[in-house]
Design a protein around this motif. Sequence first.
Motif, short mmCIF file in Angstrom:
data_model
loop_
_atom_site.label_atom_id
_atom_site.label_comp_id
_atom_site.label_asym_id
_atom_site.label_seq_id
_atom_site.Cartn_x
_atom_site.Cartn_y
_atom_site.Cartn_z
N ALA A 183 0.84 -1.21 0.00
CA ALA A 183 0.00 0.00 0.00
C ALA A 183 0.87 1.25 0.00
N ALA B 3 0.93 3.94 -3.00
CA ALA B 3 0.61 5.34 -2.72
C ALA B 3 1.74 6.25 -3.19
N ARG C 61 1.53 6.53 -6.96
CA ARG C 61 0.45 7.44 -7.37
C ARG C 61 0.89 8.89 -7.18
N GLN C 62 1.56 9.17 -6.08
CA GLN C 62 2.03 10.53 -5.80
C GLN C 62 3.03 10.98 -6.86
#
Length: 109
Positions: free
Chosen positions: A91, A95, A98-99
């Motif tokens: 996760a 994340a 994605r950032q």
Amino acid sequence: MITQPEAFERLLIALTERGEYDALLLQFTTNADPYAEKLAEKVVEMRRRLGIPLYISRFGGEQLAPKALAVYREAGVHVMDAPDRATLAIAAVMAGARQLRRPTAPAAR
């Protein structure tokens, strides 16, 4: 399934062919050589073929599958030791990815 790497390959292809997942976590429970080694070879091959990250978590002592763990090490695959920690790690990686893909706003003048 674990004793049949070809069936395992078909399963991974079926899971990923529709593009519904960003990553897969494979959780193995106390699998042992020689089957674990054959499965590790298939997992390493599939990691190279799939279009998404494939993570591995495994319960059981190293003495149960030293050859399988050597296959993972030689391929640079980190094997996590618990599904809860593996899920948290994945996760965090997802994340972060994605950032990094987010468009950056132009700097204020």
